[in-house]
Design an enzyme around this catalytic site. Structure first.
Site, PDB file in Angstrom:
ATOM      1  N   THR A  31      33.381  12.307 -64.018  1.00  0.00           N
ATOM      2  CA  THR A  31      34.476  11.362 -63.777  1.00  0.00           C
ATOM      3  C   THR A  31      34.387  10.661 -62.424  1.00  0.00           C
ATOM      4  OG1 THR A  31      36.111  12.740 -62.617  1.00  0.00           O
ATOM      5  CG2 THR A  31      35.948  13.020 -65.022  1.00  0.00           C
ATOM      6  N   TYR A 142      45.767  19.336 -46.612  1.00  0.00           N
ATOM      7  CA  TYR A 142      44.545  19.703 -47.347  1.00  0.00           C
ATOM      8  C   TYR A 142      44.393  21.228 -47.420  1.00  0.00           C
ATOM      9  CZ  TYR A 142      39.531  20.041 -48.417  1.00  0.00           C
ATOM     10  OH  TYR A 142      38.316  20.346 -48.983  1.00  0.00           O
ATOM     11  N   LYS A 146      44.652  23.439 -50.834  1.00  0.00           N
ATOM     12  CA  LYS A 146      43.529  24.265 -51.308  1.00  0.00           C
ATOM     13  C   LYS A 146      43.965  25.728 -51.440  1.00  0.00           C
ATOM     14  CE  LYS A 146      40.102  21.287 -51.727  1.00  0.00           C
ATOM     15  NZ  LYS A 146      39.501  21.007 -53.039  1.00  0.00           N
TER      16      LYS A 146
HETATM   17  N1  NAP Z   1      31.982  18.779 -48.521  1.00  0.00           N
HETATM   18  C1  NAP Z   1      32.569  19.865 -48.037  1.00  0.00           C
HETATM   19  O1  NAP Z   1      32.241  20.334 -46.929  1.00  0.00           O
HETATM   20  C2  NAP Z   1      33.627  20.585 -48.845  1.00  0.00           C
HETATM   21  C3  NAP Z   1      34.058  21.824 -48.384  1.00  0.00           C
HETATM   22  C4  NAP Z   1      35.032  22.510 -49.113  1.00  0.00           C
HETATM   23  C5  NAP Z   1      35.541  21.952 -50.268  1.00  0.00           C
HETATM   24  N2  NAP Z   1      35.112  20.745 -50.703  1.00  0.00           N
HETATM   25  C6  NAP Z   1      35.692  20.210 -51.928  1.00  0.00           C
HETATM   26  O2  NAP Z   1      34.664  19.828 -52.816  1.00  0.00           O
HETATM   27  C7  NAP Z   1      35.121  18.770 -53.648  1.00  0.00           C
HETATM   28  C8  NAP Z   1      34.104  17.638 -53.639  1.00  0.00           C
HETATM   29  O3  NAP Z   1      34.013  17.129 -52.324  1.00  0.00           O
HETATM   30  P1  NAP Z   1      32.717  16.352 -51.785  1.00  0.00           P
HETATM   31  O4  NAP Z   1      32.372  16.942 -50.474  1.00  0.00           O
HETATM   32  O5  NAP Z   1      31.696  16.250 -52.835  1.00  0.00           O
HETATM   33  O6  NAP Z   1      33.373  14.924 -51.461  1.00  0.00           O
HETATM   34  P2  NAP Z   1      32.947  13.420 -51.878  1.00  0.00           P
HETATM   35  O7  NAP Z   1      31.493  13.237 -51.738  1.00  0.00           O
HETATM   36  O8  NAP Z   1      33.863  12.543 -51.103  1.00  0.00           O
HETATM   37  O9  NAP Z   1      33.314  13.359 -53.434  1.00  0.00           O
HETATM   38  C9  NAP Z   1      34.644  13.391 -53.845  1.00  0.00           C
HETATM   39  C10 NAP Z   1      34.709  13.070 -55.326  1.00  0.00           C
HETATM   40  O10 NAP Z   1      36.083  13.173 -55.737  1.00  0.00           O
HETATM   41  C11 NAP Z   1      36.461  11.970 -56.387  1.00  0.00           C
HETATM   42  N3  NAP Z   1      37.854  11.654 -56.065  1.00  0.00           N
HETATM   43  C12 NAP Z   1      38.399  11.453 -54.860  1.00  0.00           C
HETATM   44  N4  NAP Z   1      39.710  11.160 -54.980  1.00  0.00           N
HETATM   45  C13 NAP Z   1      39.984  11.174 -56.314  1.00  0.00           C
HETATM   46  C14 NAP Z   1      41.138  10.930 -57.090  1.00  0.00           C
HETATM   47  N5  NAP Z   1      42.293  10.572 -56.535  1.00  0.00           N
HETATM   48  N6  NAP Z   1      41.056  11.033 -58.435  1.00  0.00           N
HETATM   49  C15 NAP Z   1      39.892  11.357 -59.022  1.00  0.00           C
HETATM   50  N7  NAP Z   1      38.744  11.581 -58.360  1.00  0.00           N
HETATM   51  C16 NAP Z   1      38.795  11.485 -57.009  1.00  0.00           C
HETATM   52  C17 NAP Z   1      35.521  10.904 -55.890  1.00  0.00           C
HETATM   53  O11 NAP Z   1      35.339   9.961 -56.944  1.00  0.00           O
HETATM   54  P3  NAP Z   1      35.695   8.392 -56.888  1.00  0.00           P
HETATM   55  O12 NAP Z   1      35.959   8.043 -55.440  1.00  0.00           O
HETATM   56  O13 NAP Z   1      34.468   7.739 -57.440  1.00  0.00           O
HETATM   57  O14 NAP Z   1      36.896   8.267 -57.767  1.00  0.00           O
HETATM   58  C18 NAP Z   1      34.237  11.675 -55.648  1.00  0.00           C
HETATM   59  O15 NAP Z   1      33.443  11.715 -56.829  1.00  0.00           O
HETATM   60  C19 NAP Z   1      36.490  18.366 -53.115  1.00  0.00           C
HETATM   61  O16 NAP Z   1      37.507  18.984 -53.878  1.00  0.00           O
HETATM   62  C20 NAP Z   1      36.492  18.938 -51.703  1.00  0.00           C
HETATM   63  O17 NAP Z   1      37.784  19.201 -51.234  1.00  0.00           O
HETATM   64  C21 NAP Z   1      34.169  20.033 -50.008  1.00  0.00           C
END
Ligand code: NAP
Length: 266
Positions: A31, A142, A146
Site C-alpha cells: 500500500t 509517536y 507506539k
Molecule cells: N526507520 C526506523 O528507524 C524505524 C524505527 C522504529 C519503527 N519504525 C516504524 O517502521 C514503519 C516504517 O517506517 P520507515 O522507516 O520505513 O519509514 P518510511 O520510509 O517513511 O515509510 C513509511 C511508509 O508509511 C507510509 N505512510 C506514511 N503515512 C501514511 C498514512 N497516513 N497512511 C498510509 N500510509 C502511510 C508511506 O507511504 P506513502 O507516503 O507512499 O503513503 C511509506 O510507505 C513505521 O511504522 C515506523 O514508525 C521505523
C-alpha cells in the site's frame, strides 16, 4: 506461497519487506497513499491506503481480498512521525499520530482477524517501535502511540486463543530509511529550540549509522516461515536490539530518564 498485505510498501522498511517477500515467491499487496509510488515488480500489487481515513482502510482491505481471494499475512507497517515539544503539542497532532499509528492499525488488524479466524490460520505483524519502551525526546505522540500499539498487541495476544492465528509485535530500533524526511519538526518555541536541535542531531546520526531495512525484511521472511513466531521481536543493531533494552529493564525510572537525557544531549 502466501498472500500478504504490507502497508507502507512505497518506501523504507515496508518496501524492503514487499520486495523480499515477492522475491521469495509470495503474492504481495503493497500500500501507499499514492499507488504510483509502489514499484512495478512481479507479484507486487499496488493498493491505495490512507491510514488517516477509516473508509480508505475498509476499501484497501476489501480491494486486497477481492484481488487475492484470501489473505494469509498482514504486515501492519505504515507510519509517520512528528517532532516537537510535548508541552505545547497541538491536540490535532496527537490525534493524527494516534489515528495513523494506533487506530488505523487496530482497524486493519481487526479486519484481518475477522477474515483469518474462520479460515483457521494467519499471521499479523504489527510494526511498533523500540521507542515504545525507550522514548525519543520530542516524539511524545509517536512514542506513546507506539506504546499503545504494543500494549494493544499484547492484550490481544492474551485474549485471542487460536493456535494457528499468530500476532507478533515487531519493534525496530533505528533502521536506515527516509523516515526522518517525512517527520514534521516543530521548533518554533524559543525555550526548546536548543534541546530540539540537539535531540534531532542525535536522531539523524543514529538513522545514518543504522542497519538497512533489509535486516527487517529478513526477520519478516523468517517469521513467515516459522511455525512458532515469537510474540515480540526487536530488530536493530546489537546495542539497540539487545543491550539497551536489557539494561533499561532493570533501571529505576529516575535513572532511565537521566540516561536518555544524557544520550540525547538535552
Ligand atoms: N526507520 C526506523 O528507524 C524505524 C524505527 C522504529 C519503527 N519504525 C516504524 O517502521 C514503519 C516504517 O517506517 P520507515 O522507516 O520505513 O519509514 P518510511 O520510509 O517513511 O515509510 C513509511 C511508509 O508509511 C507510509 N505512510 C506514511 N503515512 C501514511 C498514512 N497516513 N497512511 C498510509 N500510509 C502511510 C508511506 O507511504 P506513502 O507516503 O507512499 O503513503 C511509506 O510507505 C513505521 O511504522 C515506523 O514508525 C521505523
Amino acid at each position: 506461497m502466501k498472500n500478504i498485505l504490507v502497508t507502507g510498501a512505497s518506501s523504507g522498511i515496508g518496501l524492503a519487506i514487499a520486495k523480499s517477500l515477492a522475491e521469495h515467491g509470495h503474492e504481495v499487496w503493497g500500500t501507499s497513499r499514492n499507488i504510483e509510488r509502489i514499484p512495478k515488480i512481479p507479484r507486487l500489487h499496488p493498493i491505495r491506503l490512507d491510514l488517516a481515513d477509516p473508509h480508505s482502510i475498509e476499501e484497501a482491505f476489501a480491494s486486497t481480498l477481492s484481488e487475492a481471494g484470501h489473505l494469509d499475512v498482514l504486515i501492519n507497517n505504515a507510519g509517520a512521525g512528528h517532532f516537537g515539544p510535548a508541552e505545547v503539542l497541538p491536540l490535532d497532532t496527537i490525534t493524527s499520530q494516534f489515528q495513523i499509528l494506533v487506530f488505523g492499525q487496530i482497524q486493519l488488524m481487526q479486519l484481518a482477524l475477522q477474515h483469518m479466524r474462520p479460515r483457521g490460520e494467519g499471521l499479523i505483524v504489527n510494526v511498533s517501535s523500540l521507542a515504545s519502551r525507550l522514548p525519543v525526546p520530542f516524539m511524545a505522540a509517536y512514542n506513546s502511540a507506539k506504546a499503545a500499539l504494543a500494549s494493544f498487541t499484547m492484550s490481544i495476544q492474551l485474549e485471542f486463543a487460536h493456535p494457528n492465528v499468530r500476532i507478533v509485535d515487531l519493534q525496530p530500533g533505528d533502521i536506515r530509511t527516509d523516515f526522518n524526511q517525512g517527520v514534521i519538526v516543530s521548533d518554533e518555541v524559543e525555550r526548546y529550540k536548543t534541546k530540539i536541535s540537539r535531540a534531532w542531531e542525535i536522531t539523524e546520526r543514529n538513522m545514518k549509522n543504522a542497519p538497512g531495512a533489509e535486516l527487517v525484511a529478513r526477520k519478516i521472511v523468517s517469521l513467515i516461515e516459522s511455525t512458532e513466531p515469537p510474540p515480540r521481536i526487536t530488530v536493530g543493531n546489537v546495542f539497540e536490539s539487545k543491550i539497551a533494552p536489557l539494561i533499561f529493564r532493570f533501571l529505576p525510572q529516575r535513572l532511565r530518564v537521566w540516561g536518555l537525557k544524557k544520550y540525547y544531549g538535552i
